[in-house]
Design an enzyme around this catalytic site. Sequence first.
Site, PDB file in Angstrom:
ATOM      1  N   TYR A  11      56.690  55.569  44.667  1.00 13.65           N
ATOM      2  CA  TYR A  11      57.679  56.224  45.532  1.00 13.65           C
ATOM      3  C   TYR A  11      57.187  56.376  46.965  1.00 13.65           C
ATOM      4  CZ  TYR A  11      60.568  60.114  47.299  1.00 13.65           C
ATOM      5  OH  TYR A  11      61.375  60.926  48.056  1.00 13.65           O
ATOM      6  N   ILE A  12      56.091  57.106  47.160  1.00 14.19           N
ATOM      7  CA  ILE A  12      55.597  57.293  48.531  1.00 14.19           C
ATOM      8  C   ILE A  12      54.970  56.002  49.040  1.00 14.19           C
ATOM      9  CG2 ILE A  12      54.209  58.737  50.054  1.00 14.19           C
ATOM     10  CD1 ILE A  12      54.239  60.900  47.922  1.00 14.19           C
ATOM     11  N   ASP A  31      49.087  47.097  42.671  1.00 17.80           N
ATOM     12  CA  ASP A  31      49.785  48.067  41.835  1.00 17.80           C
ATOM     13  C   ASP A  31      49.854  47.532  40.414  1.00 17.80           C
ATOM     14  OD1 ASP A  31      51.882  49.802  40.651  1.00 17.80           O
ATOM     15  OD2 ASP A  31      52.216  50.430  42.724  1.00 17.80           O
ATOM     16  N   GLY A  36      55.259  52.112  39.333  1.00 17.11           N
ATOM     17  CA  GLY A  36      55.861  51.462  40.489  1.00 17.11           C
ATOM     18  C   GLY A  36      56.975  50.500  40.115  1.00 17.11           C
ATOM     19  N   ASP A  50      45.002  46.281  38.065  1.00 10.40           N
ATOM     20  CA  ASP A  50      44.436  47.621  38.028  1.00 10.40           C
ATOM     21  C   ASP A  50      43.167  47.703  38.871  1.00 10.40           C
ATOM     22  OD1 ASP A  50      42.867  49.994  36.812  1.00 10.40           O
ATOM     23  OD2 ASP A  50      44.820  50.116  35.795  1.00 10.40           O
ATOM     24  N   SER A  76      49.935  61.619  38.462  1.00  9.48           N
ATOM     25  CA  SER A  76      50.200  62.801  39.284  1.00  9.48           C
ATOM     26  C   SER A  76      51.046  63.883  38.625  1.00  9.48           C
ATOM     27  CB  SER A  76      50.879  62.372  40.590  1.00  9.48           C
ATOM     28  OG  SER A  76      52.108  61.720  40.325  1.00  9.48           O
ATOM     29  N   ASN A  91      41.681  57.260  35.341  1.00  8.01           N
ATOM     30  CA  ASN A  91      42.525  56.514  36.280  1.00  8.01           C
ATOM     31  C   ASN A  91      42.277  56.961  37.719  1.00  8.01           C
ATOM     32  OD1 ASN A  91      44.584  54.608  36.974  1.00  8.01           O
ATOM     33  ND2 ASN A  91      46.016  56.300  37.216  1.00  8.01           N
ATOM     34  N   TYR A 140      44.958  67.688  37.406  1.00 13.33           N
ATOM     35  CA  TYR A 140      45.417  66.775  38.447  1.00 13.33           C
ATOM     36  C   TYR A 140      44.790  67.134  39.791  1.00 13.33           C
ATOM     37  CZ  TYR A 140      48.495  65.140  42.178  1.00 13.33           C
ATOM     38  OH  TYR A 140      48.974  64.611  43.343  1.00 13.33           O
ATOM     39  N   ARG A 220      58.745  76.325  47.896  1.00 12.89           N
ATOM     40  CA  ARG A 220      57.880  75.156  47.946  1.00 12.89           C
ATOM     41  C   ARG A 220      58.108  74.368  49.239  1.00 12.89           C
ATOM     42  NH1 ARG A 220      55.933  77.739  44.620  1.00 12.89           N
ATOM     43  NH2 ARG A 220      55.395  77.239  42.454  1.00 12.89           N
TER      44      ARG A 220
END
Length: 328
Positions: A11-12, A31, A36, A50, A76, A91, A140, A220
């Site tokens: 996404y980012i 990726d 993704g 990877d 994440s 990871n 995380y 947030r």
Amino acid sequence: MAVLVTGGAGYIGSHAVAALQERGEQIVIADNLQQGHKASLLGGKLYIGDLRDADFMDTVFKENTIDAVIHFAANSLVGESMKDPGKYYHNNVYGTLCLLEKMNQYGVKKIVFSSTAATYGEPENVPIDEHDRTFPTNAYGETKLAMEKMMKWFDTAHDIKFISLRYFNAAGAHAGGQIGEDHDPETHLIPVVLQVALGQRPHISVFGEDYATEDGTCVRDYIHVSDLADAHVLAVEKLRQGGESAVYNLGNGTGFSVKQVIDAARQVTGKEIHAVVEARRAGDPAVLVASSARARKELGWNPSRSKLEDIIGSAWAWHQANPGGYND
């Protein structure tokens, strides 16, 4: 010279690729497509593999002249990290070690790291400052902090300069409408609210309305994903200009409550959006907001898409056009 974007189909990451593309940069993307989407890439040369695969990374570095890395590749999900911390250490931490070793092997001395304000844990101050203590409350955040510390020692030993960008919630979609947010499972508030508006969920859950905030719901930090992408590009430029290693927060400085997000989504979509109040979730602080004063001053970061309605509006446009996500 090219910029390597790890996790660039996420996404980012895909929005960072778009920002680099708009600036005429050569872009290489690594990726494994765990999260993704190939359809999210508006440019660049994609390698599917990877970071922990040494042969794969040798191919990436040998076939391209890379002078800087933007590192997004990581798991994440906070909840998942608490259930399976080993996955996150392998990871996130080991993957970053493999990347840094290859950078050192091939003489690449600049890396911009997509970190998280979860490295701070329960905030001592609001908004959070870069000098506040780091004491993560989940695996995380702990792995991201470990990755930052690893980069510090690679700088000390091998002169690999890094800029770590700590932020909370990315939201919104690219102005061109081609790329947006598509996770499985989806856990982020704004896309989940929009799934209710699309009729894909019956309601949005509000976890607690008795917090010490103006309307009783958690507050947030929400930043438009394209503003975040711009910050990563600015960080690359700072390192190219000889900048030293540094940590920067990226935040809107005030934050938005859960109820504010839902009300703004109702206004943008014209939909009712049924909300159900449920019990608090364990470990949810009342307010998580980061200060971006240092990033604005030293990186020249000037987020231009900070209105909540604009953030949600861009996301709504993408989700309406892509109700099933990328379908890939």
